[in-house]
Design an enzyme around this catalytic site. Structure first.
Site, short mmCIF file in Angstrom:
data_model
loop_
_atom_site.label_atom_id
_atom_site.label_comp_id
_atom_site.label_asym_id
_atom_site.label_seq_id
_atom_site.Cartn_x
_atom_site.Cartn_y
_atom_site.Cartn_z
N GLU A 188 -3.06 7.55 -4.40
CA GLU A 188 -2.94 6.28 -3.68
C GLU A 188 -2.84 5.10 -4.65
OE1 GLU A 188 -5.70 5.06 -0.12
OE2 GLU A 188 -6.42 3.99 -1.88
N TYR B 204 0.86 -1.18 0.00
CA TYR B 204 0.00 0.00 0.00
C TYR B 204 0.89 1.23 0.00
CZ TYR B 204 -2.98 3.76 1.67
OH TYR B 204 -3.63 4.96 1.78
#
Ligand code: GDP
Ligand code: MN
Length: 363
Positions: free
Chosen positions: A184, A100
């Site tokens: 992201e 992530y």
């Protein structure tokens, strides 16, 4: 404004981030002529701007032969209430590991901040909650730098592969170039063919939309769009009191006072300086148009704004909800007389209008 995955991926690709091969389709049948370009398995991805699509059934990994059917299903399958207008079909990556990474602005330090987790994917929220401080690493760095310094990159990556470093730097490039509030990649994946952004999320700062060549903010409700077109500052909230003020200060203090008396505003609108009859009418109708609004507080200070014009605007609006007004300043007496003649309630102080509105909203 939130971009869709395929839009964000396009920007990421232009900034040097490897993206899986894929096509965007607007109907299931469109997919047929693209299928030759894919090998055996594909990932069919609903393009709605909500998180957790995978868990909600919006991501289908399937054989190429079944991809059109999968797309057909997703085109009529709502995810958190949203039906996709487009579907992204991509090659299935041979994923070794999911990471992530995100870049946002830390409001406290006023710096860009990188969040990184060695266990990315659909359970990132869970990891963040239960994994302890090491599971989701946070590193801020100076906005004067165009790249993340090596020592910080090592801190971010820990034992994760070094090849993720350039992707993170390119993500920062994309973040700056697109005036983003958030960039992201979840998951950022490693495969035998290298690193890829398997998913992409980008939120553009609404104040930068024009610079970004975006003419309409898709995230606005129809009322918010109408407000923008009329040059009103307008925000929707959760309560049942509508608020109209002139000037950010007066509007905000009206909201503060509602909060102080345990009330909840449904929305607030700042008509700005010098609002005439027509603008006030539009403002009142707009605020009243939100179904949650039970009562409306109009708190206006007459400077360049004339109270009699305001009164006429309120009367012209002719809405169903009760309007409680406080007017002070230029042509105050004329304004008050007009409102009184037409049966509108006026009170002399902010405290009184707010208290009255809170009482009515609670009834
Ligand atoms: P989200 O649920 O909206 O975040 O959608 P994602 O695009 O992140 O997809 C959810 C999950 O599907 C990912 O975490 C992956 O595990 C899986 N996934 C997505 N794309 C691929 C792919 O190309 N190959 C494989 N094997 N899995 C994928
Ligand atoms: Mn994801």
């Amino acid at each position: 404004m939130k971009l869709l995955e395929f839009e964000a991926k396009e920007i990421f690709r232009n900034n040097g981030i490897p993206i899986p091969e894929g096509v965007v389709i607007k109907s299931p049948d469109e997919l047929r002529r693209h299928l030759n370009g894919f090998t055996d398995e594909v990932v069919v991805k609903s393009q709605v701007d909500v998180g957790g699509r995978g868990k909600a059934g919006g991501i289908i990994v399937t054989q190429k032969a079944d991809a059109v059917e999968a797309a057909r299903h997703l085109f009529s399958f709502p995810i958190k209430g949203l039906i996709p207008k487009a579907i992204l079909v991509e090659e299935k990556l041979p994923i070794d590991h999911e990471y992530y990474v995100s870049i946002s602005i830390d409001r406290t330090t006023r710096q860009p901040m990188i969040l990184f987790a060695e266990t990315g994917g659909v359970d990132i929220e869970e990891t963040a909650r239960t994994g302890g401080p090491e599971a989701l690493r946070r590193v801020g760095f100076s906005p004067l730098l165009s790249e993340v310094p090596g020592f910080l990159m090592r801190q971010i990556l820990g034992t994760a592969p070094k090849e993720l470093g350039p992707v993170i730097n390119n993500l920062y490039k994309a973040f700056c170039a697109s005036d983003a509030l958030l960039a992201e990649i979840n998951p950022l994946v490693t495969t035998s063919r290298g690193v890829f952004a398997a998913d992409a999320k980008l939120i553009i700062d609404d104040n930068a939309l024009i610079r970004q060549g975006i003419t309409a903010n898709r995230d606005l409700t129809p009322r918010e769009r109408e407000a923008e077109e009329n040059g009103f500052s307008y925000v929707e909230l959760e309560g049942s009191i509508g608020v109209i003020g002139n000037g950010a200060g007066l509007t905000m203090s009206t909201l503060d006072l509602i909060q102080h008396y345990d009330g909840k505003a449904a929305n607030f609108l700042d008509v700005g300086g010098g609002a005439g009859r027509e603008r006030v009418m539009k403002a009142v109708r707009l605020v009243a148009g939100m179904p949650d609004v039970k009562v409306i507080v109009v708190n206006l200070l007459g400077g360049i704004t004339r109270c009699d014009e305001v009164a006429k605007g309120i009367i012209d609006a002719g809405i169903d909800q009760h309007v409680i007004t406080r007017l002070a300043g230029t042509n105050e007496e004329e304004g008050k007389a007009l409102l009184a003649k037409n049966g509108y309630q006026m009170l002399d102080t902010m405290e009184d209008v707010v208290k009255q509105a809170v009482k009515e909203a609670a009834a």
